[in-house]
Scaffold this active site. Structure first.
Site, PDB file in Angstrom:
ATOM      1  N   CYS A 177      11.300  57.106  45.034  1.00  0.00           N
ATOM      2  CA  CYS A 177      10.555  58.367  44.973  1.00  0.00           C
ATOM      3  C   CYS A 177      10.515  59.097  46.315  1.00  0.00           C
ATOM      4  O   CYS A 177      10.647  60.324  46.369  1.00  0.00           O
ATOM      5  CB  CYS A 177       9.145  58.140  44.435  1.00  0.00           C
ATOM      6  SG  CYS A 177       8.200  56.839  45.243  1.00  0.00           S
TER       7      CYS A 177
ATOM      8  N   ASP B 200       6.656  65.996  40.991  1.00  0.00           N
ATOM      9  CA  ASP B 200       6.637  64.540  40.864  1.00  0.00           C
ATOM     10  C   ASP B 200       8.055  63.981  40.779  1.00  0.00           C
ATOM     11  O   ASP B 200       8.765  64.223  39.802  1.00  0.00           O
ATOM     12  CB  ASP B 200       5.839  64.153  39.621  1.00  0.00           C
ATOM     13  CG  ASP B 200       5.466  62.691  39.593  1.00  0.00           C
ATOM     14  OD1 ASP B 200       6.190  61.882  40.210  1.00  0.00           O
ATOM     15  OD2 ASP B 200       4.453  62.342  38.955  1.00  0.00           O
TER      16      ASP B 200
ATOM     17  N   HIS C 146       8.953  61.034  40.134  1.00  0.00           N
ATOM     18  CA  HIS C 146       9.044  59.870  39.243  1.00  0.00           C
ATOM     19  C   HIS C 146       9.560  60.231  37.846  1.00  0.00           C
ATOM     20  O   HIS C 146       9.739  59.348  37.008  1.00  0.00           O
ATOM     21  CB  HIS C 146       7.672  59.195  39.123  1.00  0.00           C
ATOM     22  CG  HIS C 146       7.100  58.777  40.445  1.00  0.00           C
ATOM     23  ND1 HIS C 146       6.255  59.597  41.166  1.00  0.00           N
ATOM     24  CD2 HIS C 146       7.285  57.655  41.177  1.00  0.00           C
ATOM     25  CE1 HIS C 146       5.922  58.973  42.296  1.00  0.00           C
ATOM     26  NE2 HIS C 146       6.533  57.811  42.332  1.00  0.00           N
TER      27      HIS C 146
END
Length: 265
Positions: free
Chosen positions: A95, A224, A226
């Site tokens: 990440c 994000d 992820h």
């Protein structure tokens, strides 16, 4: 007849998006018309939702509320880098690498770099070359944090002939993130670059804040890394992979480090 888009001025070294690729007399005319100093770069204004590899470009512009007067966001385009892109499985460990790639893409899109965004192994090699990691770090699945992100970003920019500093901001707990609205709003007003943040076992990219200077109420516009799905803008915004988060988004038991890249002088 071409029409040119003029953006907010007052930020040193800002990249000004325009239609086409003006050169010579045309570029001189633009600078004269809008009174642009030499430090202002003229870069093509991008209208595509995706780049050549299919990555989404600046998905936050479709998020509700980003144009309110109390909102301060990234200035200029970038690409959304996240897990599983480039046919590369970094699910569970990559990440911070993806957030760094998003930061690099901002400099690339805004005229401060010409090299492609570095891959995971290239990021690792830079850290080895800097003496921060051992040789076995390359092609590993080991995490990096905000400090390493800043080191790699600065070195990558130097290889592109660009000098840019970065700032590391330590935040003792997730609860204290609610008090960072003033700092972040100032960053987006004066620098306009995306911010990488790492805490606990997670990394994210901050694209903006909604900040009330009277009450201190702060919300964070988060990208994000992820996400593992397809490059579907509707899904990404609807499911909150790019969207507003409150103070409870941060882990109150974790400490955080933010990497705040500075705009080249």
């Amino acid at each position: 007849k071409q029409w040119y888009q003029r953006r907010v001025r007052g930020i040193p070294g800002v990249a000004v998006p325009v239609l086409g690729s003006p050169e010579g007399e045309e570029a001189t005319h633009l600078r004269s018309t809008f009174n642009l100093p030499p430090a202002f770069k003229l870069v093509p204004h991008r209208t595509l939702e995706k780049d050549a590899e299919g990555r989404l470009v600046s998905p936050h512009v479709t998020v509700a509320g980003v144009r309110r007067s109390d909102v301060y966001t990234v200035f200029g385009d970038y690409c959304y880098h996240h897990y599983m892109q480039d046919k590369f499985n970094d699910n569970g460990w990559g990440c911070a690498y993806r957030s760094l790639q998003t930061l690099c893409s901002w400099y690339l899109y805004n005229g401060y770099a010409t090299s492609p965004v570095p891959s995971h192994s290239q990021i690792q090699q830079i850290l080895v070359d800097l003496g921060d990691k051992g040789e076995r770090f390359v092609n590993s699945k080991l995490w990096i944090g905000s400090v390493e992100v800043g080191m790699v970003l600065q070195q990558w920019l130097m290889k592109n002939g660009t000098t840019a500093e970065h700032r590391i901001q330590f935040v003792s707990t997730g609860e204290d993130m609610a008090m960072q609205g003033g700092l972040l709003s100032h960053h987006f007003r004066t620098q306009g670059t995306p911010v990488m943040i790492g805490g606990g076992v997670l990394a994210h990219t901050i694209l903006g804040v909604s900040y009330d200077s009277v009450t201190g109420d702060t919300k964070f516009l988060i990208l994000d890394p992820h996400y593992t799905g397809k490059e579907d803008l509707t899904t990404i915004v609807k499911e909150g992979w790019c969207g507003w988060k409150g103070g409870n988004f941060w882990d109150k038991n974790a400490h955080y480090n933010m990497c705040l890249p500075q705009r080249p002088s």
